[in-house]
Each structure stands twice: as C-alpha cells, then as structure tokens.
Design an enzyme around this catalytic site. Sequence first.
Site, short mmCIF file in Angstrom:
data_model
loop_
_atom_site.label_atom_id
_atom_site.label_comp_id
_atom_site.label_asym_id
_atom_site.label_seq_id
_atom_site.Cartn_x
_atom_site.Cartn_y
_atom_site.Cartn_z
N ASN A 170 -45.16 -29.60 14.97
CA ASN A 170 -44.94 -28.15 14.85
C ASN A 170 -45.96 -27.46 15.74
O ASN A 170 -46.96 -28.09 16.13
CB ASN A 170 -45.02 -27.71 13.37
CG ASN A 170 -46.44 -27.77 12.82
OD1 ASN A 170 -47.37 -27.17 13.38
ND2 ASN A 170 -46.63 -28.49 11.72
N ASP A 183 -49.68 -36.71 6.91
CA ASP A 183 -49.07 -35.51 6.35
C ASP A 183 -48.62 -35.68 4.89
O ASP A 183 -48.06 -34.75 4.31
CB ASP A 183 -47.86 -35.07 7.20
CG ASP A 183 -48.29 -34.28 8.44
OD1 ASP A 183 -49.41 -33.73 8.45
OD2 ASP A 183 -47.49 -34.20 9.39
N ASN A 204 -43.34 -31.23 0.54
CA ASN A 204 -42.21 -31.81 1.24
C ASN A 204 -41.66 -33.07 0.58
O ASN A 204 -40.56 -33.51 0.92
CB ASN A 204 -42.59 -32.15 2.69
CG ASN A 204 -42.91 -30.92 3.51
OD1 ASN A 204 -43.99 -30.79 4.05
ND2 ASN A 204 -41.97 -29.99 3.59
N ARG A 236 -42.95 -38.83 9.97
CA ARG A 236 -43.16 -38.62 8.53
C ARG A 236 -42.27 -39.50 7.66
O ARG A 236 -42.40 -39.46 6.42
CB ARG A 236 -42.95 -37.13 8.17
CG ARG A 236 -44.05 -36.21 8.73
CD ARG A 236 -44.11 -34.86 8.01
NE ARG A 236 -44.56 -34.99 6.62
CZ ARG A 236 -44.74 -33.95 5.80
NH1 ARG A 236 -44.52 -32.72 6.22
NH2 ARG A 236 -45.14 -34.13 4.55
N ARG A 264 -36.05 -27.91 10.62
CA ARG A 264 -36.31 -29.24 10.05
C ARG A 264 -35.11 -29.70 9.22
O ARG A 264 -34.51 -30.73 9.48
CB ARG A 264 -37.55 -29.21 9.16
CG ARG A 264 -38.86 -28.95 9.89
CD ARG A 264 -39.27 -30.16 10.71
NE ARG A 264 -40.56 -30.01 11.34
CZ ARG A 264 -41.72 -30.32 10.78
NH1 ARG A 264 -41.77 -30.80 9.56
NH2 ARG A 264 -42.85 -30.17 11.44
N HIS A 274 -40.74 -24.24 8.08
CA HIS A 274 -40.27 -24.53 6.71
C HIS A 274 -40.14 -23.20 6.00
O HIS A 274 -40.94 -22.28 6.24
CB HIS A 274 -41.29 -25.37 5.92
CG HIS A 274 -41.30 -26.84 6.25
ND1 HIS A 274 -42.46 -27.56 6.36
CD2 HIS A 274 -40.28 -27.71 6.47
CE1 HIS A 274 -42.16 -28.83 6.63
NE2 HIS A 274 -40.85 -28.95 6.71
N ASP A 295 -41.00 -22.44 3.08
CA ASP A 295 -42.13 -22.10 2.21
C ASP A 295 -43.33 -21.53 2.97
O ASP A 295 -44.34 -21.19 2.37
CB ASP A 295 -42.54 -23.28 1.32
CG ASP A 295 -43.24 -24.40 2.08
OD1 ASP A 295 -43.29 -24.37 3.32
OD2 ASP A 295 -43.74 -25.33 1.40
N CYS A 304 -47.96 -25.74 0.62
CA CYS A 304 -47.57 -27.02 1.23
C CYS A 304 -48.33 -28.18 0.61
O CYS A 304 -47.84 -29.31 0.59
CB CYS A 304 -47.90 -27.04 2.72
SG CYS A 304 -47.14 -25.76 3.69
N1 ARG Z 1 -47.88 -31.17 9.56
C1 ARG Z 1 -46.87 -31.03 8.57
C2 ARG Z 1 -45.49 -31.03 9.21
O1 ARG Z 1 -45.36 -30.54 10.30
C3 ARG Z 1 -47.08 -29.78 7.76
C4 ARG Z 1 -46.13 -29.66 6.62
C5 ARG Z 1 -46.28 -28.36 5.86
N2 ARG Z 1 -45.52 -28.39 4.69
C6 ARG Z 1 -44.79 -27.37 4.19
N3 ARG Z 1 -44.24 -27.51 3.04
N4 ARG Z 1 -44.58 -26.28 4.88
O2 ARG Z 1 -44.53 -31.51 8.67
#
Ligand code: ARG
Length: 286
Positions: free
Chosen positions: A41, A83, A89, A108, A155, A184, A186, A280
């Site tokens: 990201n 992560d 997530n 991930r 995503r 995301h 959230d 997160c």
């Molecule tokens: N580095 C992680 C990613 O890019 C951060 C995830 C953040 N999580 C969230 N629920 N917004 O996936």
Amino acid sequence: MTKSATSKSAINPVGITPLSHGTPKILMCPPDYFALEYAINPWMENTAPLDRDLARRQWDTLYQAISQEAGVLVIEPVEGLPDLVFTANAAFIYGQEAIIAHYKHPERRGEEPHCAQWFKASGFNVTLPPNDIFFEGAGDALIWQDRIFAGYKTRTDIRSHTLLSEVTGLPVLSLELINPNFYHIDVCLCPLEDGHFIYSPEAFNEYGNLVIEANVPERKRIAVSPEEAAQFACNAINIGRRVIFNQGSNRLSEALFERGFNVTQIDLSEFLKSGGSAKCLSLRVA
Ligand code: ARG
C-alpha cells in the site's frame, strides 16, 4: 498491563482468556515480527525506517487501553508474517461465524491458515472464501445497525459481498474505495455502536456518498477532514462509549465529546508506516 501480558508465555494454544459472559472481546497479535518487508500500500512506500522498540511500546499502550474496556485475546505472532499484527484483516466475525480472509497480495496469504486454525480452535464456524475471490476480513466489512458497509476493488473483490450476505443474512452496501491511501474501508469509515458513523467523504465516489447519506441520518454522520483522515482518524476502535484512535485528530475528538463519547488518543506512528492504526490492530470477536 504486566510485562508478561505480551510475552509468548502469556499466549495459550487457542488464545482464549476466560472471560465473564457478555464482556466484549478483542483479538490482537503482538508485534514480535512486525516489519516493513514489502510494500503493498502507498504508506509502506515511505522511506522512514521502523523503530521496532517504539512499535512495541505503542502496541503495549494500545493493548492496555483496550484492556480497560474489553477482554483481549492474543493470537501467536509468526516469524515471516509481519502484517499478522493487523488482526482486523484476519476474518469477518458475525456471532459464531468467521469468514476468513483471502488476501489479494501473496505476501499476506501465509496468515490465512494460521488465522483459520485459531478461529476453528476457538469454536467459530469457519468459512473460507473461494480461491479466486479476495476478501480482507473486517478491514473491508463493517456492521452498522442492521446492515454491513463493505469496501471493494482495492483489496476485497465485490463478489465476496454475496458471501457476506449469505453467511450473515444481513444486507450489504458495497462501497467502492477510490483513494489508494484508503485501501481498506476501515481506514475511512467507522460505525459506532450507538448508530453514529465516522467517515471520510473523500474516500468514496459520489455514488458511495449517496449510499451513505441515504442510509445514515445526517445527525448521526461525523465527516472527518482530509487532514484528520490522513492521520487515520477513521481507523477507530469503539467499545461502548469509548473511542480509541491514533493521536492528533482533535476536531474528531471534539465532535465525539459533544456526543457524549470518551476519547483515547494513542501515538501509533510506527504502525502508520505500514498503513495501519488502532482499528487495524484489533478485531472484535465478541
Ligand atoms: N500493511 C498492511 C496491509 O497493507 C496494513 C493492513 C491494515 N489493516 C486494516 N485493517 N486496514 O495489508
């Protein structure tokens, strides 16, 4: 929190802490292996190095703040899964149902079996999304009142929204995420338990804003400024009348005070470098 609360010895095999009935429960993962090993990201493309000791202290502070309001369950961190610390997530939870994440980025995907195992061992009915459909858990699906606001495109695949609706029986409102920084849902939208609704209008297109306005009454909507959204103001944890988020969003704090909420701001600078913040780093599981 005592020192041992985040050490490995405190983690039992299924991560379950005995809690009294009705206590909210939040799942977290200690940042033992938190790192910036890849960039999936825009926040991760920054060149500022991670201060791992500071990250641990910030996580401990968040753990303590959440512990004031809820029981905290811990999933064991795994080397090579930096992560995993972002438990939001891991899955989408609805009662005893857990829809496990299937990540868009292969980086991930190693988290998937580890989390599926945790939810199975903890007594949840586990659903895995089909292999060709990406779904990033509660990072992209949030319950507000009797419906789900779900993000897609950056995503999560919109086809997973059918699954969300099938498993929960709830209507799903699909919102396209149009800003790569808000990848995301959230990080740009936060439903509060009493019907209030924090969001960043700029993260959604005109039609998405129309959907929000048609569903959430104006008096319940709290729109944050682009500056505060960039500080992850919308990435807030709400437990009862308490709202916890990254430090620095004073206008949002004021708006929440006026509505009778208590606010805790915590410096989460190191996690912002990975594109994550308070919400997160947590997953409400009960
Ligand atoms: N580095 C992680 C990613 O890019 C951060 C995830 C953040 N999580 C969230 N629920 N917004 O996936």
